[in-house]
Design an enzyme around this catalytic site. Structure first.
Site, PDB file in Angstrom:
ATOM      1  N   TYR A 151      -1.610  -1.108  10.299  1.00 12.09           N
ATOM      2  CA  TYR A 151      -1.715  -1.352   8.849  1.00 12.09           C
ATOM      3  C   TYR A 151      -0.488  -0.796   8.133  1.00 12.09           C
ATOM      4  O   TYR A 151       0.133  -1.482   7.309  1.00 12.09           O
ATOM      5  CB  TYR A 151      -3.005  -0.716   8.337  1.00 12.09           C
ATOM      6  CG  TYR A 151      -3.297  -0.953   6.873  1.00 12.09           C
ATOM      7  CD1 TYR A 151      -3.727  -2.201   6.424  1.00 12.09           C
ATOM      8  CD2 TYR A 151      -3.148   0.066   5.928  1.00 12.09           C
ATOM      9  CE1 TYR A 151      -4.014  -2.410   5.078  1.00 12.09           C
ATOM     10  CE2 TYR A 151      -3.424  -0.137   4.590  1.00 12.09           C
ATOM     11  CZ  TYR A 151      -3.861  -1.382   4.169  1.00 12.09           C
ATOM     12  OH  TYR A 151      -4.136  -1.602   2.839  1.00 12.09           O
ATOM     13  N   SER A 161       0.876  -1.188   0.000  1.00 11.03           N
ATOM     14  CA  SER A 161       0.000   0.000   0.000  1.00 11.03           C
ATOM     15  C   SER A 161       0.903   1.224   0.000  1.00 11.03           C
ATOM     16  O   SER A 161       2.040   1.166   0.488  1.00 11.03           O
ATOM     17  CB  SER A 161      -0.870  -0.011   1.266  1.00 11.03           C
ATOM     18  OG  SER A 161      -1.422   1.278   1.496  1.00 11.03           O
TER      19      SER A 161
HETATM   20  N1  NAD Z   1      -8.782  -0.506  -1.086  1.00  9.89           N
HETATM   21  C1  NAD Z   1      -7.722   0.276  -0.936  1.00  9.89           C
HETATM   22  O1  NAD Z   1      -7.828   1.530  -0.873  1.00  9.89           O
HETATM   23  C2  NAD Z   1      -6.364  -0.331  -0.844  1.00  9.89           C
HETATM   24  C3  NAD Z   1      -5.241   0.512  -0.948  1.00  9.89           C
HETATM   25  C4  NAD Z   1      -3.967  -0.030  -0.850  1.00  9.89           C
HETATM   26  C5  NAD Z   1      -3.821  -1.395  -0.684  1.00  9.89           C
HETATM   27  N2  NAD Z   1      -4.931  -2.185  -0.588  1.00  9.89           N
HETATM   28  C6  NAD Z   1      -4.707  -3.610  -0.424  1.00  9.89           C
HETATM   29  O2  NAD Z   1      -5.343  -4.297  -1.475  1.00  9.89           O
HETATM   30  C7  NAD Z   1      -5.594  -5.644  -1.060  1.00  9.89           C
HETATM   31  C8  NAD Z   1      -7.011  -6.028  -1.430  1.00  9.89           C
HETATM   32  O3  NAD Z   1      -7.902  -5.260  -0.634  1.00  9.89           O
HETATM   33  P1  NAD Z   1      -9.301  -4.696  -1.184  1.00  9.89           P
HETATM   34  O4  NAD Z   1      -9.197  -3.224  -1.138  1.00  9.89           O
HETATM   35  O5  NAD Z   1      -9.682  -5.375  -2.451  1.00  9.89           O
HETATM   36  O6  NAD Z   1     -10.259  -5.072   0.026  1.00  9.89           O
HETATM   37  P2  NAD Z   1     -11.386  -6.192   0.129  1.00  9.89           P
HETATM   38  O7  NAD Z   1     -11.848  -6.129   1.544  1.00  9.89           O
HETATM   39  O8  NAD Z   1     -12.396  -5.999  -0.937  1.00  9.89           O
HETATM   40  O9  NAD Z   1     -10.585  -7.539  -0.139  1.00  9.89           O
HETATM   41  C9  NAD Z   1      -9.745  -8.121   0.826  1.00  9.89           C
HETATM   42  C10 NAD Z   1      -9.978  -9.615   0.788  1.00  9.89           C
HETATM   43  O10 NAD Z   1      -9.054 -10.239   1.686  1.00  9.89           O
HETATM   44  C11 NAD Z   1      -9.749 -11.274   2.342  1.00  9.89           C
HETATM   45  N3  NAD Z   1      -9.108 -11.616   3.611  1.00  9.89           N
HETATM   46  C12 NAD Z   1      -9.096 -10.906   4.766  1.00  9.89           C
HETATM   47  N4  NAD Z   1      -8.427 -11.584   5.714  1.00  9.89           N
HETATM   48  C13 NAD Z   1      -8.005 -12.741   5.151  1.00  9.89           C
HETATM   49  C14 NAD Z   1      -7.280 -13.865   5.617  1.00  9.89           C
HETATM   50  N5  NAD Z   1      -6.855 -13.947   6.879  1.00  9.89           N
HETATM   51  N6  NAD Z   1      -7.019 -14.875   4.752  1.00  9.89           N
HETATM   52  C15 NAD Z   1      -7.456 -14.811   3.472  1.00  9.89           C
HETATM   53  N7  NAD Z   1      -8.177 -13.793   2.973  1.00  9.89           N
HETATM   54  C16 NAD Z   1      -8.441 -12.766   3.810  1.00  9.89           C
HETATM   55  C17 NAD Z   1     -11.162 -10.760   2.546  1.00  9.89           C
HETATM   56  O11 NAD Z   1     -12.093 -11.810   2.762  1.00  9.89           O
HETATM   57  C18 NAD Z   1     -11.394 -10.001   1.253  1.00  9.89           C
HETATM   58  O12 NAD Z   1     -12.023 -10.800   0.264  1.00  9.89           O
HETATM   59  C19 NAD Z   1      -5.297  -5.678   0.452  1.00  9.89           C
HETATM   60  O13 NAD Z   1      -4.027  -6.237   0.678  1.00  9.89           O
HETATM   61  C20 NAD Z   1      -5.317  -4.213   0.824  1.00  9.89           C
HETATM   62  O14 NAD Z   1      -4.557  -3.963   1.988  1.00  9.89           O
HETATM   63  C21 NAD Z   1      -6.181  -1.695  -0.683  1.00  9.89           C
END
Ligand code: NAD
Length: 248
Positions: free
Chosen positions: A156, A143
């Site tokens: 985080y 991130s």
């Molecule tokens: N959305 C944002 O603004 C953003 C920004 C930077 C990075 N990210 C990163 O992108 C990635 C995807 O996140 P997203 O935004 O699509 O959110 P999201 O909540 O839509 O997806 C995250 C997924 O991870 C799964 N998950 C959570 N804990 C878990 C575990 N212990 N084992 C297996 N699966 C697990 C959840 O069930 C979910 O389906 C993450 O690593 C997040 O930190 C997101």
């Protein structure tokens, strides 16, 4: 479809989420021949049973990334099923409740590091054990909060900073075996991960992105690039995809 992943096989974590499902769709569109889609609950992955041309093998598996043995078992299953696993995307992630440090419960700190950092370590370790003999590509989802300080999100930010540095160390250790390990550092895009934010918080975050908030599809191009042979001379890199967030 441009076939940048033609014939490749991949395991993706957090596949039911916003970015995870966009990654799966992109991998299938780019010609992957086998994709193991994983998330905490297998039923959340049913959307992928019909996706892609029939020649593509899409399998759904439950995987909690905090379970290192289970991660390795699935990586081995994918490797044996397709006679080789080429790509692991460590995308699963979770955010703790929004809080300044004096209000953070130790359980929230520990859980956030377990999912985001230890979960990614489990994926990297599985790759080194299962994919090392023939090489391949690991893409970790960090991130931009790994590189910039975000208030109210210490566990985080720290976990994602750990992902960036784990990526570098692992890249150095396994370069000779042609196992490339890179990460992406996205800015903010709407997803379930923001569901616990207070009202108006996402608007404030948006105002700090010169290009505005992203969509998952704005991030997947970087992941496809790092997963594919186009990035064959790149390892240990943290590719920032943040709509300009980190510029000021
Ligand atoms: N959305 C944002 O603004 C953003 C920004 C930077 C990075 N990210 C990163 O992108 C990635 C995807 O996140 P997203 O935004 O699509 O959110 P999201 O909540 O839509 O997806 C995250 C997924 O991870 C799964 N998950 C959570 N804990 C878990 C575990 N212990 N084992 C297996 N699966 C697990 C959840 O069930 C979910 O389906 C993450 O690593 C997040 O930190 C997101």
């Amino acid at each position: 479809m441009t076939d940048r992943l033609e014939g490749k096989t991949a395991l993706v974590t957090g596949g039911a989420g916003a970015l995870g499902s966009a990654i799966i769709r992109a991998f299938l569109a780019e010609g992957a021949r086998g994709v193991m889609v994983t998330d905490l609950r297998k039923e959340s992955l049913s959307q992928f049973s019909q996706v892609g041309p029939s020649a593509v093998d899409v399998v759904q598996r439950a995987l909690d990334v905090t379970d290192g043995d289970a991660f390795e078992t699935l990586a081995r299953e994918a490797h044996e099923r397709w006679d080789g696993l080429d790509i692991i995307v460590n995308n699963a992630g979770a955010v703790p409740p929004n809080a300044r440090i004096h209000n953070i419960a130790t359980e929230d700190w520990t859980r956030t590091l377990e999912v985001n950092l230890t979960g990614t370590f489990h994926g990297v370790r599985a790759a080194t054990r299962v994919m090392r003999a023939r090489g391949g590509s690991v893409v970790n989802v960090a991130s931009v909060s790994a590189l910039t300080a975000w208030p109210y999100a210490a566990p985080y930010c720290v976990a994602k900073a750990g992902v960036v540095h784990l990526t570098r160390v692992a890249a150095l250790e396994y370069a000779k075996e042609r196992l490339r390990i890179n990460c992406v550092c996205p800015g903010a895009f709407p997803s379930g991960i923001h569901s616990g934010l207070p009202d108006g918080a996402l608007d404030a975050i948006e105002s700090r992105h010169p290009l505005g908030l992203g969509e998952p599809e704005d991030v997947v191009g970087a992941i496809v690039y790092l997963a594919s042979e186009e990035s064959r001379w790149t390892t240990g890199h943290a590719l920032v995809v943040d709509g300009g967030y980190s510029l000021p």
